[in-house]
Design a protein around this motif. Structure first.
Motif, mmCIF file in Angstrom:
data_model
loop_
_atom_site.group_PDB
_atom_site.id
_atom_site.type_symbol
_atom_site.label_atom_id
_atom_site.label_comp_id
_atom_site.label_asym_id
_atom_site.label_seq_id
_atom_site.Cartn_x
_atom_site.Cartn_y
_atom_site.Cartn_z
ATOM 1 N N LYS A 1 2.098 100.137 53.773
ATOM 2 C CA LYS A 1 2.019 99.935 55.213
ATOM 3 C C LYS A 1 0.893 98.937 55.483
ATOM 4 C CE LYS A 1 2.767 103.040 58.967
ATOM 5 N NZ LYS A 1 2.535 104.377 59.508
ATOM 6 N N VAL A 2 1.209 97.870 56.228
ATOM 7 C CA VAL A 2 0.219 96.839 56.529
ATOM 8 C C VAL A 2 0.119 96.633 58.039
ATOM 9 C CG1 VAL A 2 0.458 95.630 54.327
ATOM 10 C CG2 VAL A 2 1.887 94.969 56.261
ATOM 11 N N TYR A 3 -1.002 96.135 58.468
ATOM 12 C CA TYR A 3 -1.256 95.862 59.880
ATOM 13 C C TYR A 3 -0.559 94.566 60.267
ATOM 14 C CZ TYR A 3 -3.813 94.801 64.163
ATOM 15 O OH TYR A 3 -4.138 94.505 65.454
ATOM 16 N N ASP A 4 0.201 94.585 61.368
ATOM 17 C CA ASP A 4 0.902 93.398 61.861
ATOM 18 C C ASP A 4 1.014 93.513 63.379
ATOM 19 O OD1 ASP A 4 2.526 91.271 62.461
ATOM 20 O OD2 ASP A 4 4.157 91.847 61.123
ATOM 21 N N THR A 5 0.335 92.632 64.099
ATOM 22 C CA THR A 5 0.338 92.707 65.564
ATOM 23 C C THR A 5 1.703 92.402 66.153
ATOM 24 O OG1 THR A 5 -0.397 90.410 65.698
ATOM 25 C CG2 THR A 5 -2.102 92.118 65.783
ATOM 26 N N ASN A 6 2.578 91.729 65.416
ATOM 27 C CA ASN A 6 3.908 91.393 65.918
ATOM 28 C C ASN A 6 4.925 92.519 65.722
ATOM 29 O OD1 ASN A 6 3.037 88.824 66.699
ATOM 30 N ND2 ASN A 6 3.391 88.029 64.643
ATOM 31 N N ALA A 7 4.555 93.539 64.978
ATOM 32 C CA ALA A 7 5.486 94.632 64.681
ATOM 33 C C ALA A 7 5.285 95.790 65.652
ATOM 34 C CB ALA A 7 5.281 95.120 63.248
ATOM 35 N N GLU A 8 6.291 96.646 65.704
ATOM 36 C CA GLU A 8 6.210 97.838 66.540
ATOM 37 C C GLU A 8 5.094 98.732 66.014
ATOM 38 O OE1 GLU A 8 9.060 101.633 67.507
ATOM 39 O OE2 GLU A 8 10.002 99.692 67.154
ATOM 40 N N ASN A 9 4.281 99.269 66.880
ATOM 41 C CA ASN A 9 3.129 100.107 66.546
ATOM 42 C C ASN A 9 2.086 99.376 65.697
ATOM 43 O OD1 ASN A 9 4.238 102.280 67.942
ATOM 44 N ND2 ASN A 9 5.321 102.999 66.124
ATOM 45 N N ASN A 10 2.136 98.052 65.684
ATOM 46 C CA ASN A 10 1.191 97.193 64.959
ATOM 47 C C ASN A 10 1.184 97.399 63.445
ATOM 48 O OD1 ASN A 10 0.315 95.851 67.255
ATOM 49 N ND2 ASN A 10 -1.255 97.384 67.669
ATOM 50 N N THR A 11 2.243 97.982 62.893
ATOM 51 C CA THR A 11 2.340 98.128 61.441
ATOM 52 C C THR A 11 3.762 97.846 60.982
ATOM 53 O OG1 THR A 11 2.819 100.485 61.614
ATOM 54 C CG2 THR A 11 0.517 99.879 61.270
ATOM 55 N N ARG A 12 3.867 97.442 59.735
ATOM 56 C CA ARG A 12 5.172 97.258 59.101
ATOM 57 C C ARG A 12 5.016 97.571 57.617
ATOM 58 N NH1 ARG A 12 5.495 92.298 56.312
ATOM 59 N NH2 ARG A 12 3.763 90.932 56.800
ATOM 60 N N TRP A 13 6.150 97.740 56.949
ATOM 61 C CA TRP A 13 6.141 98.057 55.521
ATOM 62 C C TRP A 13 6.456 96.803 54.711
ATOM 63 C CZ3 TRP A 13 4.768 102.491 53.114
ATOM 64 C CH2 TRP A 13 4.568 103.610 53.926
ATOM 65 N N VAL A 14 5.710 96.602 53.641
ATOM 66 C CA VAL A 14 5.990 95.542 52.672
ATOM 67 C C VAL A 14 6.475 96.250 51.417
ATOM 68 C CG1 VAL A 14 5.010 93.689 51.284
ATOM 69 C CG2 VAL A 14 4.227 94.025 53.623
ATOM 70 N N ASN A 15 7.685 95.912 50.970
ATOM 71 C CA ASN A 15 8.273 96.564 49.799
ATOM 72 C C ASN A 15 8.371 95.602 48.623
ATOM 73 O OD1 ASN A 15 9.093 99.325 50.673
ATOM 74 N ND2 ASN A 15 10.104 98.131 52.262
ATOM 75 N N HIS A 16 8.186 96.137 47.424
ATOM 76 C CA HIS A 16 8.263 95.359 46.194
ATOM 77 C C HIS A 16 9.155 96.095 45.200
ATOM 78 C CE1 HIS A 16 4.949 92.873 47.581
ATOM 79 N NE2 HIS A 16 4.345 93.993 47.926
ATOM 80 N N THR A 17 9.975 95.350 44.512
ATOM 81 C CA THR A 17 10.829 95.937 43.490
ATOM 82 C C THR A 17 10.029 96.096 42.200
ATOM 83 O OG1 THR A 17 12.778 94.893 44.445
ATOM 84 C CG2 THR A 17 12.963 95.628 42.165
ATOM 85 N N VAL A 18 10.198 97.248 41.554
ATOM 86 C CA VAL A 18 9.499 97.552 40.305
ATOM 87 C C VAL A 18 10.533 97.906 39.254
ATOM 88 C CG1 VAL A 18 7.828 99.083 39.194
ATOM 89 C CG2 VAL A 18 7.512 98.435 41.585
ATOM 90 N N LYS A 19 10.348 97.372 38.037
ATOM 91 C CA LYS A 19 11.208 97.736 36.911
ATOM 92 C C LYS A 19 10.350 98.211 35.756
ATOM 93 C CE LYS A 19 15.297 94.972 37.726
ATOM 94 N NZ LYS A 19 16.243 94.024 37.164
ATOM 95 N N ALA A 20 10.885 99.180 35.023
ATOM 96 C CA ALA A 20 10.195 99.697 33.847
ATOM 97 C C ALA A 20 11.197 99.863 32.724
ATOM 98 C CB ALA A 20 9.528 101.026 34.172
ATOM 99 N N PHE A 21 10.745 99.584 31.511
ATOM 100 C CA PHE A 21 11.592 99.659 30.323
ATOM 101 C C PHE A 21 10.885 100.491 29.259
ATOM 102 C CE2 PHE A 21 12.158 95.609 32.477
ATOM 103 C CZ PHE A 21 13.523 95.577 32.675
ATOM 104 N N GLY A 22 11.656 101.059 28.357
ATOM 105 C CA GLY A 22 11.108 101.755 27.192
ATOM 106 C C GLY A 22 10.153 102.881 27.537
ATOM 107 N N GLU A 23 8.913 102.783 27.000
ATOM 108 C CA GLU A 23 7.922 103.842 27.169
ATOM 109 C C GLU A 23 7.550 104.056 28.637
ATOM 110 O OE1 GLU A 23 4.635 102.741 24.722
ATOM 111 O OE2 GLU A 23 5.483 103.700 22.951
ATOM 112 N N ALA A 24 7.466 102.986 29.409
ATOM 113 C CA ALA A 24 7.135 103.124 30.834
ATOM 114 C C ALA A 24 8.242 103.893 31.557
ATOM 115 C CB ALA A 24 6.920 101.759 31.468
ATOM 116 N N CYS A 25 9.486 103.629 31.204
ATOM 117 C CA CYS A 25 10.614 104.346 31.802
ATOM 118 C C CYS A 25 10.572 105.825 31.417
ATOM 119 C CB CYS A 25 11.926 103.700 31.371
ATOM 120 S SG CYS A 25 13.380 104.492 32.092
ATOM 121 N N GLU A 26 10.258 106.108 30.173
ATOM 122 C CA GLU A 26 10.158 107.497 29.714
ATOM 123 C C GLU A 26 9.060 108.240 30.473
ATOM 124 O OE1 GLU A 26 12.183 109.261 27.710
ATOM 125 O OE2 GLU A 26 13.413 107.448 27.738
#
Length: 168
Positions: free
Chosen positions: A38-63
């Motif tokens: 959640k980040v502060y953004d004066t242009n968004a409703e309630n002055n906050t918006r969500w920034v999403n990032h895709t994450v991938k994990a393989f092998g040991e991290a996936c386990e």
């Protein structure tokens, strides 16, 4: 490739009621999910918006993620590498090249639960408030905040005992 370290991010819900974590590959040895912040953004409703990032994990991290029983709404710290995935969509003359940034978890130790993410319960908030009041009363009882007990110290002490503003 950039190194990425994100703290106290939340595992996002799946799009249109799909699972938040998508396992794939041989024996579900890979996982993909999104984390949001959640980040502060004066242009968004309630002055906050969500920034999403895709994450991938393989092998040991996936386990490790499987053992953690990670799910939507979990607060985590992640440590990985930012990379770009490129693919084409469509066929023939309608092919379109697309790309997206992805955080790839490097090792087994690339993800952990945060120690204090999420909403506080009412009991936690009340306990915190009472401890703050107790701390405030303790501070007022020592000489630091009371000029009468501290030899009339007003909080101002000029450098070298001289007042710069009094000199002419």
């Amino acid at each position: 490739m950039f190194k990425v370290f994100a703290t106290n991010v939340v595992v996002s819900k799946g799009y249109e009621n799909t699972p938040a974590l998508k396992y794939f590959g041989k024996d579900d040895s890979c996982v993909q999910f999104r984390v949001g912040e959640k980040v502060y953004d004066t242009n968004a409703e309630n002055n906050t918006r969500w920034v999403n990032h895709t994450v991938k994990a393989f092998g040991e991290a996936c386990e490790r993620i499987k053992k953690m029983q990670l799910k939507e709404g979990s607060f985590v710290n992640i440590n990985g590498s930012l990379t770009e995935e490129v693919w084409t969509e469509g066929e023939g003359d309608n092919q379109v090249k697309k790309s997206a940034q992805v955080i790839v978890l490097d090792s087994r130790d690339s993800i952990e639960y945060t120690s204090g993410g999420g909403k506080k319960s009412i009991n936690d908030t009340q306990a915190q408030g009472s401890s703050q009041k107790k701390g405030a009363s303790d501070a007022s009882n020592d000489g630091r905040n009371n000029p009468e007990k501290s030899g009339n110290f007003t909080g101002y002490g000029p450098f070298d005992g001289k007042n710069f503003f009094d000199e002419k």
